[in-house]
Design a protein around this motif. Structure first.
Motif, PDB file in Angstrom:
ATOM      1  N   GLN A  57       1.717  -0.533  26.978  1.00 25.58           N
ATOM      2  CA  GLN A  57       1.105  -1.888  26.365  1.00 25.58           C
ATOM      3  C   GLN A  57       1.341  -3.105  26.905  1.00 25.58           C
ATOM      4  O   GLN A  57       0.296  -3.861  27.001  1.00 25.58           O
ATOM      5  CB  GLN A  57       1.668  -1.877  24.843  1.00 25.58           C
ATOM      6  CG  GLN A  57       1.208  -0.602  23.944  1.00 25.58           C
ATOM      7  CD  GLN A  57      -0.128  -0.537  23.617  1.00 25.58           C
ATOM      8  OE1 GLN A  57      -0.926  -1.376  23.242  1.00 25.58           O
ATOM      9  NE2 GLN A  57      -0.742   0.704  23.699  1.00 25.58           N
ATOM     10  N   ASP A  58       2.459  -3.585  27.092  1.00 27.66           N
ATOM     11  CA  ASP A  58       2.876  -4.835  27.770  1.00 27.66           C
ATOM     12  C   ASP A  58       4.071  -4.645  28.739  1.00 27.66           C
ATOM     13  O   ASP A  58       5.043  -4.224  28.541  1.00 27.66           O
ATOM     14  CB  ASP A  58       3.225  -5.529  26.601  1.00 27.66           C
ATOM     15  CG  ASP A  58       3.562  -7.254  27.143  1.00 27.66           C
ATOM     16  OD1 ASP A  58       3.318  -7.381  28.437  1.00 27.66           O
ATOM     17  OD2 ASP A  58       4.136  -7.869  26.200  1.00 27.66           O
ATOM     18  N   SER A  59       3.545  -4.811  30.149  1.00 29.37           N
ATOM     19  CA  SER A  59       4.580  -4.758  31.367  1.00 29.37           C
ATOM     20  C   SER A  59       4.598  -6.257  31.925  1.00 29.37           C
ATOM     21  O   SER A  59       5.315  -6.218  32.995  1.00 29.37           O
ATOM     22  CB  SER A  59       3.886  -3.744  32.029  1.00 29.37           C
ATOM     23  OG  SER A  59       2.616  -4.286  32.699  1.00 29.37           O
ATOM     24  N   GLY A  90      -2.959   0.797  26.212  1.00 25.87           N
ATOM     25  CA  GLY A  90      -3.315  -0.436  25.596  1.00 25.87           C
ATOM     26  C   GLY A  90      -5.000  -0.639  25.781  1.00 25.87           C
ATOM     27  O   GLY A  90      -5.681  -0.260  26.880  1.00 25.87           O
ATOM     28  N   ARG A  93      -6.147  -3.793  28.224  1.00 23.10           N
ATOM     29  CA  ARG A  93      -5.659  -4.269  29.618  1.00 23.10           C
ATOM     30  C   ARG A  93      -6.238  -3.125  30.513  1.00 23.10           C
ATOM     31  O   ARG A  93      -6.647  -2.121  30.412  1.00 23.10           O
ATOM     32  CB  ARG A  93      -4.108  -3.856  29.481  1.00 23.10           C
ATOM     33  CG  ARG A  93      -3.622  -2.488  29.163  1.00 23.10           C
ATOM     34  CD  ARG A  93      -2.045  -2.411  29.404  1.00 23.10           C
ATOM     35  NE  ARG A  93      -1.654  -2.937  30.719  1.00 23.10           N
ATOM     36  CZ  ARG A  93      -0.432  -3.078  31.032  1.00 23.10           C
ATOM     37  NH1 ARG A  93       0.497  -2.889  30.201  1.00 23.10           N
ATOM     38  NH2 ARG A  93      -0.103  -3.474  32.466  1.00 23.10           N
TER      39      ARG A  93
END
Length: 195
Positions: A57-59, A90, A93
């Protein structure tokens, strides 16, 4: 239910890495752990699963490579089963290709020009290589590197040594990680340190 996303090509992925981006790669082991299973050399661990799911989801500034299952891969039947992980991805993204260094899944990358571009990532550079066995890259494989600092650990259950490995690595300018799902998380954490 949303479908499996389109993934940037292997060449575009490599171009971004050559331009200075870091990459965390997901293959069958990482997706298996995300879905509650295990990888070849890593038993299921809830904290590892949680980090792997979070990174999808968030890197931060680290690219995330996932299998390019919409490509003409000769291993389509194998990779297609990971469409079941679509709900973890995600929605807003983009993803790059985890096949960036996998000619078994993307035979079109197996050209001298492509491998020269891969080698440019370490030629003349000081590199820290973190690996778990001699079947992955070794210092001898990084031909033309300025220096190679190897950190070798047991590849089995590497996640249990995560914090001590991070301490040993420190903050080198450039790192190559060959340590399964542990390396996937480590890529994101090292990227956040500026590696």
């Amino acid at each position: 239910m949303k479908g499996y996303p389109l993934v940037l090509s292997e060449q575009k992925t490599l171009d971004m890495v050559c331009a200075g981006w870091s990459i965390a790669r997901y293959g069958d082991g990482e997706f298996n752990i995300c879905l509650g299973g295990r990888a070849k050399a890593q038993a299921f661990a809830a904290p590892l699963r949680d980090r792997l799911v979070e990174i999808l989801q968030d890197s931060g500034r680290c690219l995330v490579g996932i299998p390019n299952i919409h490509s003409e891969t000769p291993k389509a039947a194998f990779w297609k089963k990971y469409e079941r992980a679509s709900h973890l991805l995600g929605a807003h993204r983009s993803y790059v290709s985890a096949f960036v260094s996998r000619p078994d899944s993307s035979p079109w990358i197996d050209t001298p020009e492509y491998w020269r571009a891969i080698e440019s990532l370490w030629v003349g550079q000081d590199v820290t290589l973190v690996r778990g066995s001699s079947t992955s890259l070794t210092a001898e494989d990084l031909v033309g590197a300025g220096t190679v600092t190897e950190i070798v650990t047991d590849r089995y259950q590497a996640w249990s040594r995560y914090e001590s490995l991070l301490d040993r690595i420190g903050a080198p300018r450039r790192a190559v990680l060959c340590l399964g799902p542990t390396a996937t998380v480590m890529s994101v954490d090292l990227c956040a340190r500026g590696v």
